[in-house]
Design an enzyme around this catalytic site. Structure first.
Site, PDB file in Angstrom:
ATOM      1  NE  ARG A 165      -6.782   3.926  -7.521  1.00 18.32           N
ATOM      2  CZ  ARG A 165      -7.723   2.990  -6.831  1.00 18.32           C
ATOM      3  NH1 ARG A 165      -8.054   3.209  -5.695  1.00 18.32           N
ATOM      4  NH2 ARG A 165      -8.319   2.184  -7.546  1.00 18.32           N
ATOM      5  CG  PHE A 196      -2.519  -1.234  -8.604  1.00 18.95           C
ATOM      6  CD1 PHE A 196      -4.213  -1.168  -8.867  1.00 18.95           C
ATOM      7  CD2 PHE A 196      -2.094  -0.240  -7.943  1.00 18.95           C
ATOM      8  CE1 PHE A 196      -4.794   0.002  -8.534  1.00 18.95           C
ATOM      9  CE2 PHE A 196      -2.853   1.030  -7.654  1.00 18.95           C
ATOM     10  CZ  PHE A 196      -4.133   1.020  -8.122  1.00 18.95           C
ATOM     11  CE  LYS A 249      -8.942   2.300   3.564  1.00 20.26           C
ATOM     12  NZ  LYS A 249      -8.956   3.490   3.218  1.00 20.26           N
ATOM     13  CE  LYS A 273      -3.886   2.433   1.870  1.00 18.81           C
ATOM     14  NZ  LYS A 273      -3.506   3.400   1.434  1.00 18.81           N
TER      15      LYS A 273
END
Length: 542
Positions: A241, A325, A403, A236
């Protein structure tokens, strides 16, 4: 029952609504909002909203939908509680409603466009001018809209169902289109002006960014695996992003909020141009790393995304590293409905291995714990756990992605509290938090938060803080520094706003510590050491 067309709803307009040939007044929306808030049932709320939207003029469907969702099109208005109070204090409310929705939007547009010297005063003047034309009820609605506290029971999920009903389509079909478009108001306009066939245009397309899939939380790696079974674990990263779209030599980069940021991140563009695939949409994180691979603070990474000038110099000083990802589109084929295991395999074949986020597929809690420990040792926030068989659910925060990150907590002292708004009106809500300065004495403010509080906590602290009151102004009660609260936070950031030079990021209250006195609170020196470990830099001075 679902209606077959927009006209069917148009024939059922109530007397307080306007025909499609006239302009929609703000008062019509306010009245509908009030009726929705008073209606106890979800179906009734949806019916009321659908009736309004079906009757709205085609040119105003998008704006009406946005307002009912509690949003305005303008991103940066520079209007807060204080601005609203000051503007309202100098004007009387209008006696009768007369302002059209389009006029409100035009006024807000002028406010958003105001900049430069004297802009704050000019924004207040424009706001006062708008408020002077609104009734008291319209003022309440607009204030809630602008401060994000429009509590009418018409959340986006309800409005989405209402739009589907007004347009005669299934909620699932509309939801899918919204996921792809990234905007319910925009899709509502297309549906209610062009008909159901308009939804077919909202498939995954190059250079039209897709809302990001969002994650839930798990307390531990073991808990995540217990829920998901065998899962893909990824670092993480506390970066930015990004979504990269490529068609031949053309590359565009979009932020988490779907804004194009291509010009600010040339190294990401260069990386995408080297991908062997001709067309693709990939998702990942861009992050600034220190020598040795540890991440810079989040602020350092984000400093790159506001750049319009001297991008080359910024790139040299704070280079970004790309970690990918997910793969949403490849050479003409959408992959969003495919399971993660297939998307991951396709991603591995479409981009260089060096750009893939570090990843482990496992069902072992021990292996997951080891992966988490390694992530933390490398300076990252934690890990992501992702269900291997889940599709890409754009815009949704579900339980297919989880998460996992340890929660940091501090014991801090309450220095003041601000009166709440909306549902929290009459309660002291937003706490000013301070750390003890062991070197110079006293307490140093680190930030504010109103998050994590129950109604019982709000009621208790409102009474208790007034017992500790030292002074107050119109908005804030300043108190003797006696109460200690346990505060959870993600990390620290540099802040010239506060005297210690540091501020908490994403702070929320876990509870009051009746067992601790102010002398037991964590110190500014402790926070400076956390910053030193987190950033590898000397702590900033306020």
């Amino acid at each position: 029952m679902r209606n077959s067309s927009r006209s069917r709803h148009a024939s059922c307009r109530t007397s307080d609504q306007l025909s499609a040939s006239t302009r929609l007044k703000l008062a019509t929306l306010v009245a509908a909002s009030r009726r929705v808030a008073a209606s106890p049932g979800r179906r009734d709320k949806i019916a009321l909203l659908a009736e309004l939207l079906a009757a709205a003029p085609p040119t105003e469907v998008e704006l009406a939908t946005a307002y009912l969702c509690g949003a305005v099109p303008q991103e940066k208005l520079g209007i807060g509680y204080a601005s609203l109070r000051e503007a309202a204090a100098g004007t009387d409310a209008a006696a009768a409603p007369e302002v059209e929705l389009a006029e409100v939007n035009a006024s807000l547009g002028r406010i958003a466009a105001t900049g430069g010297k004297g802009s704050a005063e000019e924004r207040r003047r424009l706001l006062a001018e708008l408020l002077s034309r609104l009734t008291a009820e319209e003022r309440v609605f607009l204030s809630g809209l602008l401060t994000g506290e429009l509590r009418q029971g018409a959340l986006e999920g309800l409005v989405l169902e209402a739009v589907a009903r007004a347009g005669g389509v299934a909620g699932a079909d509309l939801r899918r289109a919204v996921m792809m478009a990234g905007s319910l108001p925009r899709v509502a306009r297309a549906l209610l002006t062009e008909g159901p066939s308009a939804l077919s245009g909202y498939a995954v397309q190059l250079f039209r960014p897709v809302l990001p899939m969002l994650a839930g939380t798990a307390e531990s790696a073991a808990e995540a695996l217990e829920e998901l079974g065998e899962a893909a674990l990824e670092l993480k990263l506390d970066g930015a992003r990004v979504q990269l779209h490529k068609a031949g030599g053309e590359v565009r980069v979009y932020s988490r909020r779907l804004n194009e940021v291509t010009s600010a991140v040339p190294e990401l563009v260069d990386a995408a141009r080297a991908f062997p695939a001709r067309e693709l949409i990939v998702e990942g994180e861009a992050i600034a790393l220190r020598d040795g691979g540890a991440p810079h603070p989040f602020q350092t990474t984000m400093s790159r995304f506001g750049r319009r000038l001297d991008v080359a110099r910024a790139r040299e000083g704070v280079p970004l590293t790309l970690f990918l990802f997910d793969l949403l589109y490849l050479d003409g084929v959408s992959l969003v409905d495919e399971p993660l295991r297939l998307r991951s395999a396709a991603l591995a074949g479409a981009v260089p291995a060096s750009l893939l986020v570090p990843r482990l597929v496992t069902a072992s809690a021990d292996e997951a714990d080891g992966f988490l420990a390694d992530a933390l040792a490398r300076g990252h926030e934690g890990i992501m756990a992702k269900a291997l068989d889940a599709p890409y659910e754009a815009g949704r925060r579900g339980r297919h992605w989880l998460k996992v990150k340890p929660v940091r907590t501090l014991d801090l002292v309450v220095l003041a509290a601000e009166w709440g708004h909306g549902r929290r009106r009459g309660w002291l809500s937003n706490l000013h938090l301070g750390a003890r300065d062991a070197e110079r004495g006293g307490f140093v403010m680190l930030g504010k938060t109103f998050k994590g509080m129950t109604d019982e906590m709000l009621a208790w602290q409102t009474a208790r803080l007034q017992e500790l009151e030292l002074s107050r102004d119109r908005h804030t009660v300043y108190v003797r520094p006696e109460l200690v609260v346990e505060v959870a936070f993600n990390d620290l950031q540099a802040s010239p706003q506060y005297p210690g030079g540091l501020a908490l990021r994403f702070a929320r209250i876990k509870g009051y510590r009746a067992d601790k006195a102010a002398a037991d609170a964590d110190t500014l020196q402790t926070l400076r050491e956390i910053w030193r470990r987190q950033s590898g830099l000397e702590p900033p001075r306020g």
